[in-house]
Design a protein around this motif. Structure first.
Motif, PDB file in Angstrom:
ATOM      1  N   ARG A   1     -12.785 -26.679  24.046  1.00  0.00           N
ATOM      2  CA  ARG A   1     -12.307 -25.357  23.609  1.00  0.00           C
ATOM      3  C   ARG A   1     -10.805 -25.203  23.813  1.00  0.00           C
ATOM      4  O   ARG A   1     -10.111 -24.611  22.991  1.00  0.00           O
ATOM      5  CB  ARG A   1     -13.032 -24.256  24.401  1.00  0.00           C
TER       6      ARG A   1
ATOM      7  N   ASN B   1     -28.299 -32.844  26.146  1.00  0.00           N
ATOM      8  CA  ASN B   1     -28.493 -32.785  24.698  1.00  0.00           C
ATOM      9  C   ASN B   1     -28.419 -34.137  23.990  1.00  0.00           C
ATOM     10  O   ASN B   1     -28.292 -34.185  22.768  1.00  0.00           O
ATOM     11  CB  ASN B   1     -27.483 -31.811  24.086  1.00  0.00           C
TER      12      ASN B   1
ATOM     13  N   GLY C   1     -27.305 -19.863  23.937  1.00  0.00           N
ATOM     14  CA  GLY C   1     -25.978 -20.380  24.258  1.00  0.00           C
ATOM     15  C   GLY C   1     -25.934 -21.833  24.661  1.00  0.00           C
ATOM     16  O   GLY C   1     -24.959 -22.292  25.243  1.00  0.00           O
ATOM     17  N   LEU C   2     -26.976 -22.575  24.345  1.00  0.00           N
ATOM     18  CA  LEU C   2     -26.998 -23.975  24.764  1.00  0.00           C
ATOM     19  C   LEU C   2     -26.645 -24.927  23.630  1.00  0.00           C
ATOM     20  O   LEU C   2     -26.799 -26.135  23.751  1.00  0.00           O
ATOM     21  CB  LEU C   2     -28.363 -24.322  25.375  1.00  0.00           C
ATOM     22  N   GLY C   3     -26.210 -24.385  22.508  1.00  0.00           N
ATOM     23  CA  GLY C   3     -25.660 -25.261  21.474  1.00  0.00           C
ATOM     24  C   GLY C   3     -26.527 -25.512  20.261  1.00  0.00           C
ATOM     25  O   GLY C   3     -26.222 -26.384  19.455  1.00  0.00           O
ATOM     26  N   LYS C   4     -27.583 -24.726  20.080  1.00  0.00           N
ATOM     27  CA  LYS C   4     -28.457 -24.947  18.920  1.00  0.00           C
ATOM     28  C   LYS C   4     -27.710 -24.697  17.612  1.00  0.00           C
ATOM     29  O   LYS C   4     -27.710 -25.532  16.717  1.00  0.00           O
ATOM     30  CB  LYS C   4     -29.677 -24.010  18.970  1.00  0.00           C
ATOM     31  N   THR C   5     -27.106 -23.531  17.524  1.00  0.00           N
ATOM     32  CA  THR C   5     -26.403 -23.187  16.298  1.00  0.00           C
ATOM     33  C   THR C   5     -25.261 -24.164  16.037  1.00  0.00           C
ATOM     34  O   THR C   5     -25.046 -24.611  14.909  1.00  0.00           O
ATOM     35  CB  THR C   5     -25.872 -21.740  16.391  1.00  0.00           C
ATOM     36  N   HIS C   6     -24.597 -24.537  17.106  1.00  0.00           N
ATOM     37  CA  HIS C   6     -23.498 -25.496  16.959  1.00  0.00           C
ATOM     38  C   HIS C   6     -24.015 -26.800  16.339  1.00  0.00           C
ATOM     39  O   HIS C   6     -23.456 -27.303  15.356  1.00  0.00           O
ATOM     40  CB  HIS C   6     -22.875 -25.759  18.341  1.00  0.00           C
TER      41      HIS C   6
ATOM     42  N   GLY D   1     -23.040 -21.532  26.975  1.00  0.00           N
ATOM     43  CA  GLY D   1     -21.853 -21.943  26.258  1.00  0.00           C
ATOM     44  C   GLY D   1     -21.032 -20.785  25.729  1.00  0.00           C
ATOM     45  O   GLY D   1     -19.816 -20.877  25.591  1.00  0.00           O
ATOM     46  N   ARG D   2     -21.708 -19.687  25.442  1.00  0.00           N
ATOM     47  CA  ARG D   2     -20.968 -18.551  24.905  1.00  0.00           C
ATOM     48  C   ARG D   2     -20.005 -17.995  25.930  1.00  0.00           C
ATOM     49  O   ARG D   2     -18.889 -17.602  25.610  1.00  0.00           O
ATOM     50  CB  ARG D   2     -21.930 -17.447  24.488  1.00  0.00           C
TER      51      ARG D   2
ATOM     52  N   ILE E   1     -17.155 -28.981  27.508  1.00  0.00           N
ATOM     53  CA  ILE E   1     -17.067 -27.909  26.512  1.00  0.00           C
ATOM     54  C   ILE E   1     -15.782 -27.105  26.711  1.00  0.00           C
ATOM     55  O   ILE E   1     -15.066 -26.788  25.755  1.00  0.00           O
ATOM     56  CB  ILE E   1     -18.311 -26.996  26.583  1.00  0.00           C
TER      57      ILE E   1
ATOM     58  N   GLU F   1     -16.972 -20.184  26.187  1.00  0.00           N
ATOM     59  CA  GLU F   1     -16.065 -19.900  25.084  1.00  0.00           C
ATOM     60  C   GLU F   1     -15.317 -18.591  25.345  1.00  0.00           C
ATOM     61  O   GLU F   1     -14.103 -18.496  25.184  1.00  0.00           O
ATOM     62  CB  GLU F   1     -16.883 -19.789  23.791  1.00  0.00           C
TER      63      GLU F   1
ATOM     64  N   SER G   1     -16.543 -31.343  17.588  1.00  0.00           N
ATOM     65  CA  SER G   1     -16.330 -30.462  18.738  1.00  0.00           C
ATOM     66  C   SER G   1     -17.583 -30.329  19.597  1.00  0.00           C
ATOM     67  O   SER G   1     -17.608 -29.572  20.547  1.00  0.00           O
ATOM     68  CB  SER G   1     -15.864 -29.080  18.259  1.00  0.00           C
ATOM     69  N   PHE G   2     -18.615 -31.058  19.247  1.00  0.00           N
ATOM     70  CA  PHE G   2     -19.853 -30.969  20.023  1.00  0.00           C
ATOM     71  C   PHE G   2     -19.815 -31.988  21.157  1.00  0.00           C
ATOM     72  O   PHE G   2     -19.629 -33.176  20.927  1.00  0.00           O
ATOM     73  CB  PHE G   2     -21.065 -31.235  19.132  1.00  0.00           C
ATOM     74  N   VAL G   3     -19.944 -31.513  22.364  1.00  0.00           N
ATOM     75  CA  VAL G   3     -19.858 -32.404  23.515  1.00  0.00           C
ATOM     76  C   VAL G   3     -21.261 -32.886  23.881  1.00  0.00           C
ATOM     77  O   VAL G   3     -22.178 -32.084  24.020  1.00  0.00           O
ATOM     78  CB  VAL G   3     -19.221 -31.682  24.722  1.00  0.00           C
TER      79      VAL G   3
HETATM   80  P1  ADP Z   1     -27.255 -21.191  20.693  1.00  0.00           P
HETATM   81  O1  ADP Z   1     -27.307 -21.208  19.213  1.00  0.00           O
HETATM   82  O2  ADP Z   1     -28.124 -22.236  21.327  1.00  0.00           O
HETATM   83  O3  ADP Z   1     -27.491 -19.854  21.292  1.00  0.00           O
HETATM   84  P2  ADP Z   1     -24.492 -21.845  20.274  1.00  0.00           P
HETATM   85  O4  ADP Z   1     -24.630 -23.067  19.448  1.00  0.00           O
HETATM   86  O5  ADP Z   1     -24.116 -20.592  19.595  1.00  0.00           O
HETATM   87  O6  ADP Z   1     -25.783 -21.618  21.140  1.00  0.00           O
HETATM   88  O7  ADP Z   1     -23.467 -22.169  21.440  1.00  0.00           O
HETATM   89  C1  ADP Z   1     -22.789 -21.169  22.161  1.00  0.00           C
HETATM   90  C2  ADP Z   1     -21.374 -21.582  22.392  1.00  0.00           C
HETATM   91  O8  ADP Z   1     -21.348 -22.717  23.235  1.00  0.00           O
HETATM   92  C3  ADP Z   1     -20.680 -21.994  21.121  1.00  0.00           C
HETATM   93  O9  ADP Z   1     -19.336 -21.592  21.236  1.00  0.00           O
HETATM   94  C4  ADP Z   1     -20.765 -23.479  21.129  1.00  0.00           C
HETATM   95  O10 ADP Z   1     -19.719 -24.064  20.429  1.00  0.00           O
HETATM   96  C5  ADP Z   1     -20.714 -23.809  22.595  1.00  0.00           C
HETATM   97  N1  ADP Z   1     -21.465 -25.008  22.917  1.00  0.00           N
HETATM   98  C6  ADP Z   1     -22.749 -25.095  23.329  1.00  0.00           C
HETATM   99  N2  ADP Z   1     -23.106 -26.368  23.531  1.00  0.00           N
HETATM  100  C7  ADP Z   1     -22.018 -27.108  23.223  1.00  0.00           C
HETATM  101  C8  ADP Z   1     -21.735 -28.503  23.232  1.00  0.00           C
HETATM  102  N3  ADP Z   1     -22.656 -29.403  23.604  1.00  0.00           N
HETATM  103  N4  ADP Z   1     -20.506 -28.902  22.878  1.00  0.00           N
HETATM  104  C9  ADP Z   1     -19.564 -28.004  22.526  1.00  0.00           C
HETATM  105  N5  ADP Z   1     -19.750 -26.686  22.484  1.00  0.00           N
HETATM  106  C10 ADP Z   1     -20.970 -26.236  22.839  1.00  0.00           C
END
Ligand code: ADP
Ligand code: MG
Length: 476
Positions: A312, A149, A180-185, A341-342, A308, A345, A142-144
């Motif tokens: 979703r 990135n 919200g840029l996808g680190k945790t993801h 990204g948040r 993204i 979502e 699900s990671f785009v």
């Molecule tokens: P961070 O940890 O950088 O604050 P998150 O990983 O929590 O950000 O991402 C925030 C939201 O955006 C999540 O729902 C995540 O799935 C989505 N998101 C961010 N980057 C991507 C991506 N490249 N592809 C898919 N979803 C993403």
């Protein structure tokens, strides 16, 4: 080795310690051993490739000059990585480190040798350590991937696909980006994928969990168990490192990092800023963090935002088959929700909730109403003149002091004018103030620069693009 060689070596280490300081010494040199002295060359060894390359890159001359102070005839330092066999012998001659808790120093505990090539997997493992909860939706699938990135994704993939015993390409992998840029993801994707084969153990911890787990373990006297368990881990993933606080936590973090990296275990870290900006961490930790691969994820471009959103929607449709978001609505959302990204979502969740509750299809009107508060008019960020100078200097490959200097060569004049123009248009500073901040120039010089660039961006497409790109970098 003769006694006199050993004595010399002790003196060299003493010199080294006093030139680099206690902290640096303990981090990088405490485990360096003398192997042999032959004619003009000295042969030293360290336990890991990482230490070897780090010392070569940063301290080679320092080490040589410390030797030369003792033995002027030395002209060469050979540094090698000790084999596991060699490692197993206790390094008695190494002075006791300042950190008494360094794992490999705890007396005679068989598990304490973190330099062994393969650490015993500890049954307690993942569960006992209490890895932070994982979200099943945050996977590679699900990671785009987009321009923002690509590199981070490739590096994360590489880590996830590694096998036990593979050489580690970069360690730690350090990913930084804003909220919200996808680190945790990405980190959770690594964890899911890495654990999938069952061969390796990947543990995901938030920095808070690391602190909490560690502090709790200390209180219940099971710090050793915690460390042992950590040793059963192939990949340690730590999220939101900026929250790591406290001197003793940091020391433990540093030891854990060193122990894992030295044992060839992969460490992956995410934070909201680069290692150099983690003010609360000490230099040792920072330099260790910066010593692997540091990758920044940029703000999400419009394409990536659209991707993204689509991903979703697809995920939501798995449970709600009738849910559909028309293309124009997706375009609208991708264009107007620019921050993170948040919010993307959140927008899809709201549309889903609204269309379910009211049993209505998603329309542009509805979308505009539902997500209005997510489409914040971009509150202008306060931009500092130093930031402008830094970003401009980087873009044009000149130094910041060039911008402030009185040099008049073309390669400096244009960037300087661009920087002054940006200072005038992006900040509220007056012309005289800007002049002062650019090496004490007169306000008429600033005015001239502003007019010049204003006129040029209308005609010169390249310059216009450069200025736009600079503005984006500064405003994001
Ligand atoms: P961070 O940890 O950088 O604050 P998150 O990983 O929590 O950000 O991402 C925030 C939201 O955006 C999540 O729902 C995540 O799935 C989505 N998101 C961010 N980057 C991507 C991506 N490249 N592809 C898919 N979803 C993403
Ligand atoms: Mg996060």
């Amino acid at each position: 080795m003769t006694n006199s060689e050993q004595e010399r070596w002790s003196r060299v280490k003493g010199r080294l310690r006093s030139t680099v300081g206690e902290d640096v010494y303990t981090s990088w040199f405490a485990r360096m051993d003398l192997e042999a002295v032959q004619d003009e060359s000295v042969h030293l060894s360290v336990p890991t490739r990482f230490l070897k390359s780090w010392i070569q890159a940063h301290y080679a001359e320092r080490v040589l000059s410390c030797w030369q102070a003792e033995m002027p005839e030395v002209h060469r330092i050979d540094l090698s990585v000790r084999t596991a066999m060699r490692c197993a012998t206790p390094a008695k001659e190494v002075p006791a480190p300042v950190e008494a808790r360094r794992p490999e120093r705890s007396d005679a505990k068989p598990v304490a040798d973190t330099r062994a090539p393969m650490m015993t997997p500890v049954a307690a493992g993942h569960d006992a350590l209490g890895g932070s909860p994982l979200d099943p939706r945050l996977t590679f699938a699900s990671f785009v991937v987009g321009r923002a990135n690509t590199l981070a994704h490739a590096a994360a993939r590489q880590v996830a696909d590694g096998r036990r015993g593979d050489p580690v390409m970069f360690n730690p992998l350090y990913i930084h980006a804003g909220v919200g840029l996808g680190k945790t993801h990405l980190l959770q994707a690594v964890t899911w994928a890495g654990n999938a084969g069952g061969e390796r153990k990947v543990l995901y911890l938030t920095a808070e969990k690391f602190m909490y787990g560690f502090v709790a373990a200390l209180k219940s006297q099971t710090a050793l168990a915690f460390k042992e368990a950590l040793r059963g881990i192939d990949v340690l993933v730590i999220d939101d490192l900026q929250f790591l606080q406290g001197k003793s936590t940091q020391a433990e973090f540093c030891h854990t990092l060193n122990a894992l990296i030295d044992a060839g275990r992969q460490v992956v870290i995410a934070a909201d800023r680069p290692p150099s900006d983690l003010e609360s961490l000490d230099d040792r930790v920072r330099s260790r963090l910066a010593g692997g691969l540091v990758v920044e994820m940029a703000t999400l471009g419009e394409d990536l935002r659209l991707g993204i959103l689509k991903s979703r929607v697809a995920a939501a449709r798995a449970h709600h088959a009738s849910f559909d978001v028309p293309e124009p609505v997706l375009d609208y959302l991708a264009r107007s929700i620019t921050h993170n990204g948040r919010d993307l979502e959140g927008a899809i969740n709201r549309l889903l909730a609204h269309s379910k509750l009211n049993n209505q299809p998603v329309t542009l009107d509805m979308a505009e109403r539902e997500v209005r508060d997510l489409v914040r008019p971009q509150e202008p960020k306060r931009i500092k003149i130093e930031d402008i100078q830094r970003v401009v200097a980087r873009q044009y490959n000149v130094s910041r002091s060039d911008l402030l200097s009185s040099r008049r060569t073309a390669n400096v004049v244009r960037p300087r004018q661009v920087a002054m123009y940006l200072a005038k248009t992006l900040t509220l500073r007056s012309l005289p103030e800007i002049g002062r901040r650019f090496g004490g120039r007169d306000h008429t010089t600033v005015l001239h620069a502003v007019r010049k660039i204003e006129a040029l961006v209308g005609k010169d497409i390249t310059l216009n693009d450069e200025v736009e790109s600079l503005k984006r970098q500064l405003q994001d």
